[in-house]
Motif scaffolding. Structure first.
Motif, PDB file in Angstrom:
ATOM      1  N   ALA A 165      14.708  -1.397   0.104  1.00 55.75           N
ATOM      2  CA  ALA A 165      15.464  -0.136   0.130  1.00 55.75           C
ATOM      3  C   ALA A 165      15.332   0.593  -1.214  1.00 55.75           C
ATOM      4  O   ALA A 165      15.305   1.826  -1.258  1.00 55.75           O
ATOM      5  N   PHE A 166      15.214  -0.179  -2.288  1.00 51.09           N
ATOM      6  CA  PHE A 166      15.141   0.435  -3.615  1.00 51.09           C
ATOM      7  C   PHE A 166      13.742   0.960  -3.943  1.00 51.09           C
ATOM      8  O   PHE A 166      13.503   1.464  -5.027  1.00 51.09           O
ATOM      9  N   ASN A 167      12.833   0.794  -2.960  1.00 51.80           N
ATOM     10  CA  ASN A 167      11.521   1.403  -3.094  1.00 51.80           C
ATOM     11  C   ASN A 167      11.389   2.619  -2.189  1.00 51.80           C
ATOM     12  O   ASN A 167      10.336   3.250  -2.160  1.00 51.80           O
ATOM     13  N   GLU A 168      12.449   2.908  -1.469  1.00 52.45           N
ATOM     14  CA  GLU A 168      12.370   4.039  -0.537  1.00 52.45           C
ATOM     15  C   GLU A 168      12.471   5.351  -1.279  1.00 52.45           C
ATOM     16  O   GLU A 168      13.245   5.501  -2.234  1.00 52.45           O
ATOM     17  N   GLU A 169      11.690   6.309  -0.791  1.00 54.70           N
ATOM     18  CA  GLU A 169      11.591   7.606  -1.450  1.00 54.70           C
ATOM     19  C   GLU A 169      12.960   8.272  -1.605  1.00 54.70           C
ATOM     20  O   GLU A 169      13.286   8.825  -2.651  1.00 54.70           O
ATOM     21  N   ALA A 204       0.838  -1.199   0.000  1.00 53.74           N
ATOM     22  CA  ALA A 204       0.000   0.000   0.000  1.00 53.74           C
ATOM     23  C   ALA A 204       0.871   1.246   0.000  1.00 53.74           C
ATOM     24  O   ALA A 204       0.650   2.191  -0.769  1.00 53.74           O
ATOM     25  N   ALA A 205       1.902   1.191   0.830  1.00 50.76           N
ATOM     26  CA  ALA A 205       2.828   2.327   0.909  1.00 50.76           C
ATOM     27  C   ALA A 205       3.520   2.514  -0.437  1.00 50.76           C
ATOM     28  O   ALA A 205       3.698   3.640  -0.921  1.00 50.76           O
ATOM     29  N   TYR A 206       3.914   1.398  -1.036  1.00 48.04           N
ATOM     30  CA  TYR A 206       4.576   1.418  -2.344  1.00 48.04           C
ATOM     31  C   TYR A 206       3.702   2.114  -3.368  1.00 48.04           C
ATOM     32  O   TYR A 206       4.128   3.033  -4.079  1.00 48.04           O
ATOM     33  N   LYS A 207       2.437   1.686  -3.399  1.00 48.23           N
ATOM     34  CA  LYS A 207       1.498   2.250  -4.371  1.00 48.23           C
ATOM     35  C   LYS A 207       1.333   3.751  -4.167  1.00 48.23           C
ATOM     36  O   LYS A 207       1.297   4.525  -5.121  1.00 48.23           O
ATOM     37  N   GLU A 208       1.247   4.107  -2.929  1.00 48.34           N
ATOM     38  CA  GLU A 208       1.048   5.521  -2.613  1.00 48.34           C
ATOM     39  C   GLU A 208       2.230   6.361  -3.062  1.00 48.34           C
ATOM     40  O   GLU A 208       2.081   7.412  -3.690  1.00 48.34           O
ATOM     41  N   LEU A 209       3.452   5.859  -2.748  1.00 50.18           N
ATOM     42  CA  LEU A 209       4.675   6.581  -3.114  1.00 50.18           C
ATOM     43  C   LEU A 209       4.828   6.651  -4.641  1.00 50.18           C
ATOM     44  O   LEU A 209       5.187   7.689  -5.194  1.00 50.18           O
ATOM     45  N   GLU A 210       4.515   5.552  -5.267  1.00 49.30           N
ATOM     46  CA  GLU A 210       4.627   5.495  -6.731  1.00 49.30           C
ATOM     47  C   GLU A 210       3.759   6.566  -7.371  1.00 49.30           C
ATOM     48  O   GLU A 210       4.190   7.306  -8.257  1.00 49.30           O
ATOM     49  N   LYS A 211       2.535   6.690  -6.847  1.00 42.92           N
ATOM     50  CA  LYS A 211       1.583   7.665  -7.368  1.00 42.92           C
ATOM     51  C   LYS A 211       2.113   9.079  -7.167  1.00 42.92           C
ATOM     52  O   LYS A 211       2.097   9.915  -8.079  1.00 42.92           O
ATOM     53  N   LYS A 212       2.642   9.309  -5.992  1.00 42.19           N
ATOM     54  CA  LYS A 212       3.141  10.639  -5.624  1.00 42.19           C
ATOM     55  C   LYS A 212       4.312  11.049  -6.525  1.00 42.19           C
ATOM     56  O   LYS A 212       4.316  12.147  -7.105  1.00 42.19           O
ATOM     57  N   LEU A 213       5.282  10.128  -6.675  1.00 46.10           N
ATOM     58  CA  LEU A 213       6.478  10.448  -7.463  1.00 46.10           C
ATOM     59  C   LEU A 213       6.148  10.568  -8.948  1.00 46.10           C
ATOM     60  O   LEU A 213       6.724  11.385  -9.661  1.00 46.10           O
ATOM     61  N   ALA A 214       5.175   9.766  -9.375  1.00 45.65           N
ATOM     62  CA  ALA A 214       4.763   9.836 -10.773  1.00 45.65           C
ATOM     63  C   ALA A 214       4.138  11.197 -11.058  1.00 45.65           C
ATOM     64  O   ALA A 214       4.387  11.797 -12.106  1.00 45.65           O
ATOM     65  N   THR A 215       3.339  11.680 -10.128  1.00 47.93           N
ATOM     66  CA  THR A 215       2.721  12.995 -10.289  1.00 47.93           C
ATOM     67  C   THR A 215       3.796  14.081 -10.381  1.00 47.93           C
ATOM     68  O   THR A 215       3.658  15.062 -11.109  1.00 47.93           O
ATOM     69  N   GLU A 216       4.858  13.881  -9.638  1.00 47.24           N
ATOM     70  CA  GLU A 216       5.966  14.851  -9.685  1.00 47.24           C
ATOM     71  C   GLU A 216       6.753  14.758 -10.992  1.00 47.24           C
ATOM     72  O   GLU A 216       7.590  15.602 -11.294  1.00 47.24           O
ATOM     73  N   GLY A 217       6.484  13.699 -11.716  1.00 45.28           N
ATOM     74  CA  GLY A 217       7.159  13.558 -13.014  1.00 45.28           C
ATOM     75  C   GLY A 217       8.496  12.848 -12.960  1.00 45.28           C
ATOM     76  O   GLY A 217       9.269  12.873 -13.926  1.00 45.28           O
ATOM     77  N   ASP A 256      11.460  -8.767 -10.560  1.00 43.69           N
ATOM     78  CA  ASP A 256      11.360  -7.741  -9.513  1.00 43.69           C
ATOM     79  C   ASP A 256      11.333  -6.349 -10.126  1.00 43.69           C
ATOM     80  O   ASP A 256      12.228  -5.981 -10.895  1.00 43.69           O
ATOM     81  N   PHE A 257      10.305  -5.591  -9.772  1.00 44.11           N
ATOM     82  CA  PHE A 257      10.232  -4.203 -10.230  1.00 44.11           C
ATOM     83  C   PHE A 257      10.203  -3.285  -9.022  1.00 44.11           C
ATOM     84  O   PHE A 257       9.436  -3.507  -8.084  1.00 44.11           O
ATOM     85  N   THR A 258      11.057  -2.276  -9.048  1.00 47.88           N
ATOM     86  CA  THR A 258      11.110  -1.338  -7.921  1.00 47.88           C
ATOM     87  C   THR A 258      10.885   0.074  -8.440  1.00 47.88           C
ATOM     88  O   THR A 258      10.961   0.329  -9.641  1.00 47.88           O
ATOM     89  N   LEU A 259      10.664   0.991  -7.526  1.00 50.44           N
ATOM     90  CA  LEU A 259      10.511   2.401  -7.903  1.00 50.44           C
ATOM     91  C   LEU A 259      11.832   2.951  -8.437  1.00 50.44           C
ATOM     92  O   LEU A 259      11.852   3.835  -9.279  1.00 50.44           O
TER      93      LEU A 259
END
Lengths: 463, 87
Positions: A222-226, A119-132, A248-251
């Motif tokens: 760690a590779f999913n950390e903001e 859930a946290a991953y999804k949330e962060l992904e959305k946030k960073l994607a919005t930032e471009g 494996d796919f990471t942010l």
């Protein structure tokens, strides 16, 4: 009281095995089928047997769980149970007497919705994607040959070993700068982010590989950390991410300029084979050489063409000039004193010839006239001459007749000759006795022989 | 070991290769003057030999970036022995 009694009058004590057996019976019959929800942790798959062991936990308690290999194969799970997964397990309680532990024997397991992590991953992904941060336009191309490669991973990990050996195999001579970091566990994300920023500050690297080998979702977390994702996005140096395996796919992968499935793949993407580059250069220089050759050939052909044209042009010009010169010369020659003289002379000669011809004709005609005249004259004179000669001849003949020796013979003389009449004997001394002679008289001749050697000399009658 | 200056940046390899491709294209142009084409040819040959040299001159090196005090950096060589890592 009762307790004391127990102590002082104890029944036969149970053995550990007996007790454990009783507990086993109690527990296993009491929890034949349970449904329990919790978070997986400490999951491990034992290599030899293939059995999966983990702990289900919540905030206050935990319970051991076992998923036998045969059951797992039979279930053919849609997901790979990993640490941190929220799951619901159905099974029975099983007591493992050897170790005195009880555990849930899994009959069925399913994901209990998205785990907190996911859930946290999804949330962060959305946030960073919005930032471009994941925009394709942000992604930079990699250098053809990175002479210096920065690597962010653990010095002791398989990832570094793979990266290093791959680079050294493909292109010996590439400088590798490692910034060793913790790749999992507490503080790993911060270290990775720092390392990326340090390599940027250091500035020598032309490309950076950030990654680690395969592991569970928690291990790769760690590779999913903001902080890591942002460090990758902010890097001035192009970054290739290489986290875990293909699946494996990471942010970090999304923020990187290029995602590699594995650390080895990252090294392959970044570093070309030295031989390939050599071949490319060879082909370039070959092409340049061939083009130059072709260029020179076409140019020299053009030069040939032009020079040929020029030559023929010049030849024509020269010919034309020559002709013109010749004709001019002729005209000039005509005007020259000699030519004029010889021309005049020729004219004169012709006039002379003409004249002499005419003269000859005239002369000839005169001559023939003259000749006819003189011929008649000549005939006349010739006739008189001939007559004269004839008369003279007749005279001679009559005289000849007179002196004819046969006339003398008529008068009784004889002529003594040799038998062949060649020699005429005139003196007696010439006659040799025995010689045959011929004697001619007036009516003929007769052979005689000289007889007697006595010579009778006779005086001349007329002396 | 102290950081050495970025000698690789001087005759950038990529730019050299791009230039080589350009030269090939330019040489394809038949209207070129002879002198110009000879110049291009010479440049191309020089570039290739320089690039080949760059490839061969690269020294194998593996080092570790360590952060010193005050944000300075230092690189130290990593021993070449291959320690078997757990994974």
């Amino acid at each position: 009281m009762k307790a004391v009694e127990v102590l002082f009058n104890p029944p036969e004590p149970l053995t550990v095995s007996e007790l454990t057996s009783r507990i086993k019976v109690e527990l296993e019959s009491g929890f034949k089928s349970v449904l329990v929800a919790g978070e997986i942790s400490n999951l491990r798959v034992v290599q030899n047997s293939g059995h999966t062991y983990f702990t289900l936990k919540d905030e206050k308690a935990q319970i051991k769980v076992v998923l036998w290999k045969r059951r797992r194969d039979y279930l053919n799970l849609k997901f790979k149970p990993s640490d941190g997964d929220q799951v619901i397990v159905r099974g029975s309680i099983n007591v493992y007497q050897v170790q005195g532990v009880y555990q849930v024997n899994v009959e069925y397991i399913e994901q209990a919705g998205l785990g907190a992590l996911l859930a946290a991953y999804k949330e962060l992904e959305k946030k960073l994607a919005t930032e471009g941060l994941f925009e394709l336009e942000r992604k930079r191309s990699l250098p053809l040959i990175p002479w210096t490669v920065g690597v962010v991973t653990s010095q002791d990990g398989a990832a570094f070993r793979d990266i290093r050996s791959t680079i050294e195999r493909r292109f010996p001579g590439i400088h590798i700068i490692l910034r060793s970091v913790k790749v999992q566990g507490e503080g790993a994300g911060l270290q990775i982010a720092e390392a990326i920023s340090d390599l940027n500050k250091h500035g020598n690297s032309e490309v950076i590989i950030a990654g680690r080998g395969g592991g569970s979702i928690e291990e790769l977390w760690a590779f999913n950390e903001e902080i890591v994702v942002r460090a990758i996005a902010n890097s001035k140096i192009p970054i290739v991410s290489a986290v875990g395996h293909e699946t494996d796919f990471t942010l970090s992968d999304q923020a990187a300029d290029k995602r590699a499935a594995t650390p080895t793949a990252a090294a392959e993407i970044i570093v070309p084979k030295k031989d390939d580059i050599h071949k490319q250069l060879d082909s370039h220089s070959d092409q340049i050489w061939k083009r130059m050759l072709y260029f020179i050939e076409t140019k020299s052909q053009t030069v040939d063409d032009i020079s040929e044209k020029l030559q023929s042009l010049i030849k024509e010009k020269i010919k034309f000039r020559k002709e013109k010169l010749f004709s001019t010369k002729r005209t000039i020659d005509m005007q020259s004193p000699e030519k004029r003289l010889s021309y005049k002379r020729g004219k004169l000669d012709r006039a002379y010839e003409d004249m002499s011809l005419r003269l000859k004709i005239i002369l000839n005609s005169k001559k023939t006239q003259h000749m006819t005249v003189s011929a008649s004259l000549l005939t006349k004179s010739l006739e008189t001459y001939l007559n004269k000669q004839k008369n003279c001849l007749n005279n001679q003949l009559s005289r000849l007749k007179v002196i004819n020796p046969t006339k003398i013979l008529e008068r009784g003389y004889a002529i003594v000759t040799s038998t062949d009449e060649r020699k005429v004997y005139k003196f007696v001394g010439e006659l040799i006795p025995g010689n045959d002679l011929k004697i001619r008289l007036q009516d003929g001749s007769r052979a005689v022989t000289v007889k007697g050697d006595k010579i009778m000399k006779q005086d001349n009658l007329f002396n | 070991m102290a950081d050495k200056g970025n000698k690789n940046k001087e005759p950038n390899f990529e730019i050299s290769v791009e230039r080589l491709e350009e030269i090939i294209k330019e040489l394809d142009n038949g209207d070129l003057e002879l002198e110009k084409s000879i110049k291009l040819y010479e440049e191309g040959m020089k570039l290739t030999s320089r690039c080949q040299k760059m490839l061969d001159d690269a020294e194998k090196k593996v080092s570790k970036l360590a952060k010193g005090k005050g944000g300075s950096f230092a690189t130290e060589s990593i021993e070449t022995e291959d320690s078997e890592a757990p994974f």
